[in-house]
Design a protein around this motif. Structure first.
Motif, PDB file in Angstrom:
ATOM      1  N   ILE A  84       0.723  -1.147  -0.072  1.00  0.00           N
ATOM      2  CA  ILE A  84      -0.036   0.006  -0.030  1.00  0.00           C
ATOM      3  C   ILE A  84       0.809   1.113   0.004  1.00  0.00           C
ATOM      4  CG2 ILE A  84      -1.630   1.540   1.414  1.00  0.00           C
ATOM      5  CD1 ILE A  84      -2.874  -1.086   0.324  1.00  0.00           C
ATOM      6  N   ALA A  85       0.443   2.167  -0.779  1.00  0.00           N
ATOM      7  CA  ALA A  85       1.180   3.467  -0.819  1.00  0.00           C
ATOM      8  C   ALA A  85      -0.078   4.546  -0.942  1.00  0.00           C
ATOM      9  CB  ALA A  85       1.987   3.616  -2.068  1.00  0.00           C
ATOM     10  N   PHE A  86       0.431   5.900  -0.485  1.00  0.00           N
ATOM     11  CA  PHE A  86      -0.497   6.914  -0.791  1.00  0.00           C
ATOM     12  C   PHE A  86       0.191   7.974  -1.374  1.00  0.00           C
ATOM     13  CE2 PHE A  86      -1.456   4.764   3.169  1.00  0.00           C
ATOM     14  CZ  PHE A  86      -2.761   4.822   3.575  1.00  0.00           C
ATOM     15  N   ALA A  87      -0.571   8.804  -2.208  1.00  0.00           N
ATOM     16  CA  ALA A  87      -0.432   9.626  -3.326  1.00  0.00           C
ATOM     17  C   ALA A  87      -1.071  10.986  -3.165  1.00  0.00           C
ATOM     18  CB  ALA A  87      -0.314   9.060  -4.621  1.00  0.00           C
ATOM     19  N   GLU A  88      -0.448  11.859  -3.758  1.00  0.00           N
ATOM     20  CA  GLU A  88      -1.139  13.295  -3.666  1.00  0.00           C
ATOM     21  C   GLU A  88      -2.532  13.326  -4.564  1.00  0.00           C
ATOM     22  OE1 GLU A  88       1.828  16.105  -5.239  1.00  0.00           O
ATOM     23  OE2 GLU A  88       3.295  15.417  -3.935  1.00  0.00           O
ATOM     24  N   GLU A  89      -2.384  12.357  -5.780  1.00  0.00           N
ATOM     25  CA  GLU A  89      -3.657  12.680  -6.561  1.00  0.00           C
ATOM     26  C   GLU A  89      -3.727  11.126  -7.331  1.00  0.00           C
ATOM     27  OE1 GLU A  89      -3.053  15.706  -9.515  1.00  0.00           O
ATOM     28  OE2 GLU A  89      -1.275  14.956 -10.109  1.00  0.00           O
ATOM     29  N   LEU A  90      -5.023  11.088  -8.017  1.00  0.00           N
ATOM     30  CA  LEU A  90      -4.961   9.785  -8.697  1.00  0.00           C
ATOM     31  C   LEU A  90      -4.558   9.944 -10.165  1.00  0.00           C
ATOM     32  CD1 LEU A  90      -8.711   9.118  -8.010  1.00  0.00           C
ATOM     33  CD2 LEU A  90      -6.842   7.711  -7.444  1.00  0.00           C
ATOM     34  N   ARG A  91      -3.413   9.091 -10.607  1.00  0.00           N
ATOM     35  CA  ARG A  91      -2.803   9.287 -11.829  1.00  0.00           C
ATOM     36  C   ARG A  91      -2.756   7.599 -12.269  1.00  0.00           C
ATOM     37  NH1 ARG A  91       2.548  12.783 -11.343  1.00  0.00           N
ATOM     38  NH2 ARG A  91       2.353  11.850 -13.465  1.00  0.00           N
ATOM     39  N   ASP A  92      -2.173   7.688 -13.465  1.00  0.00           N
ATOM     40  CA  ASP A  92      -1.995   6.317 -13.936  1.00  0.00           C
ATOM     41  C   ASP A  92      -0.768   5.704 -13.861  1.00  0.00           C
ATOM     42  OD1 ASP A  92      -4.469   5.967 -15.176  1.00  0.00           O
ATOM     43  OD2 ASP A  92      -3.867   6.984 -17.025  1.00  0.00           O
ATOM     44  N   TRP A  93       0.467   6.700 -13.252  1.00  0.00           N
ATOM     45  CA  TRP A  93       1.400   6.185 -12.801  1.00  0.00           C
ATOM     46  C   TRP A  93       2.131   7.267 -11.962  1.00  0.00           C
ATOM     47  CZ3 TRP A  93       0.733   8.580 -17.190  1.00  0.00           C
ATOM     48  CH2 TRP A  93       1.485   9.805 -17.752  1.00  0.00           C
ATOM     49  N   TYR A  94       3.194   6.825 -11.171  1.00  0.00           N
ATOM     50  CA  TYR A  94       3.963   7.713 -10.257  1.00  0.00           C
ATOM     51  C   TYR A  94       5.220   7.471 -10.530  1.00  0.00           C
ATOM     52  CZ  TYR A  94      -0.894   7.844  -8.417  1.00  0.00           C
ATOM     53  OH  TYR A  94      -2.208   8.037  -8.130  1.00  0.00           O
ATOM     54  N   THR A  95       6.100   8.492  -9.986  1.00  0.00           N
ATOM     55  CA  THR A  95       7.577   8.503  -9.814  1.00  0.00           C
ATOM     56  C   THR A  95       7.916   8.872  -8.504  1.00  0.00           C
ATOM     57  OG1 THR A  95       7.630  10.828 -10.551  1.00  0.00           O
ATOM     58  CG2 THR A  95       7.787   9.027 -12.407  1.00  0.00           C
ATOM     59  N   ASP A  96       7.576  10.029  -7.920  1.00  0.00           N
ATOM     60  CA  ASP A  96       7.927  10.472  -6.540  1.00  0.00           C
ATOM     61  C   ASP A  96       6.670  11.419  -5.889  1.00  0.00           C
ATOM     62  OD1 ASP A  96       8.153  12.937  -8.055  1.00  0.00           O
ATOM     63  OD2 ASP A  96      10.213  13.183  -7.523  1.00  0.00           O
ATOM     64  N   GLU A  97       5.548  11.144  -6.384  1.00  0.00           N
ATOM     65  CA  GLU A  97       4.321  11.839  -5.827  1.00  0.00           C
ATOM     66  C   GLU A  97       3.774  11.171  -4.739  1.00  0.00           C
ATOM     67  OE1 GLU A  97       5.092  12.513 -10.262  1.00  0.00           O
ATOM     68  OE2 GLU A  97       4.652  10.629  -9.095  1.00  0.00           O
ATOM     69  N   PHE A  98       4.416  10.537  -3.952  1.00  0.00           N
ATOM     70  CA  PHE A  98       3.867   9.635  -2.789  1.00  0.00           C
ATOM     71  C   PHE A  98       3.905  10.658  -1.399  1.00  0.00           C
ATOM     72  CE2 PHE A  98       6.093   6.974  -5.625  1.00  0.00           C
ATOM     73  CZ  PHE A  98       4.932   5.903  -5.967  1.00  0.00           C
ATOM     74  N   LEU A  99       3.029  10.286  -0.552  1.00  0.00           N
ATOM     75  CA  LEU A  99       2.845  10.943   0.602  1.00  0.00           C
ATOM     76  C   LEU A  99       3.090  10.120   1.761  1.00  0.00           C
ATOM     77  CD1 LEU A  99      -0.676  12.668   0.011  1.00  0.00           C
ATOM     78  CD2 LEU A  99       1.749  13.677  -0.077  1.00  0.00           C
ATOM     79  N   ALA A 100       3.458  10.501   2.897  1.00  0.00           N
ATOM     80  CA  ALA A 100       3.386   9.651   4.339  1.00  0.00           C
ATOM     81  C   ALA A 100       2.331   9.228   4.515  1.00  0.00           C
ATOM     82  CB  ALA A 100       3.874  10.641   5.279  1.00  0.00           C
TER      83      ALA A 100
END
Length: 158
Positions: A84-100
């Motif tokens: 599980i991870a948390f992100a700033e917004e819904l996207r199709d891919w992520y690189t470093d847009e993760f949250l604590a």
């Protein structure tokens, strides 16, 4: 025995979402398991579940949102590993847009999930054990310019 925090994270088979048919199918984290954990997390947050979207090819993860008085929280669930991870917004891919992870993220561990923090997800690939990745996986990593663990795990490569 506690795990060594400084030990390199090992990317197992299926982490990138790619596989060779001759090796058999990848393990799956089903939408029911994710959905049940998401609802438990929403209860722990005194919130409610917003949208839930099951993984669809080529994306390697399910998504969901938990809505609390503090706002909407985007939850990512790897489709092949219980991560599980948390992100700033819904996207199709992520690189470093993760949250604590928020305080209520512990609810996922009761369902067998590991909750990754921003530091782990933004770890450079040079600091990750990638010895199990195939040449094909490396080709795509280089093609898409992925440089972080989170970018490898939560992708939408075709």
């Amino acid at each position: 025995m506690a795990a060594d925090k400084d030990a390199a994270f090992v990317l197992p088979r299926g982490a990138t979402g790619f596989f060779q048919p001759k090796d058999g199918p990848l393990p799956e984290v089903g939408r029911r398991m994710f959905r049940a954990a998401l609802y438990a997390a929403a209860r722990a947050a005194t919130g409610r579940v917003g949208q839930v979207e099951e993984q669809a090819c080529p994306r390697t993860f399910h998504t969901g949102t938990v809505i609390t008085s503090a706002g909407e929280h985007v939850v990512l669930c790897h489709a092949h590993r219980p991560w599980i991870a948390f992100a700033e917004e819904l996207r199709d891919w992520y690189t470093d847009e993760f949250l604590a992870p928020p305080r209520w993220a512990h609810a996922f561990t009761g369902f067998g999930f590991a909750v990754f923090d921003r530091a782990r997800l933004t770890t450079p690939l040079a600091d990750v054990d990638t010895s199990l990745l195939t040449p094909g996986e490396w080709r795509d990593i280089r093609l898409y310019g992925i440089t972080t663990l989170g970018g490898v795990l939560f992708n939408s490569w075709d």
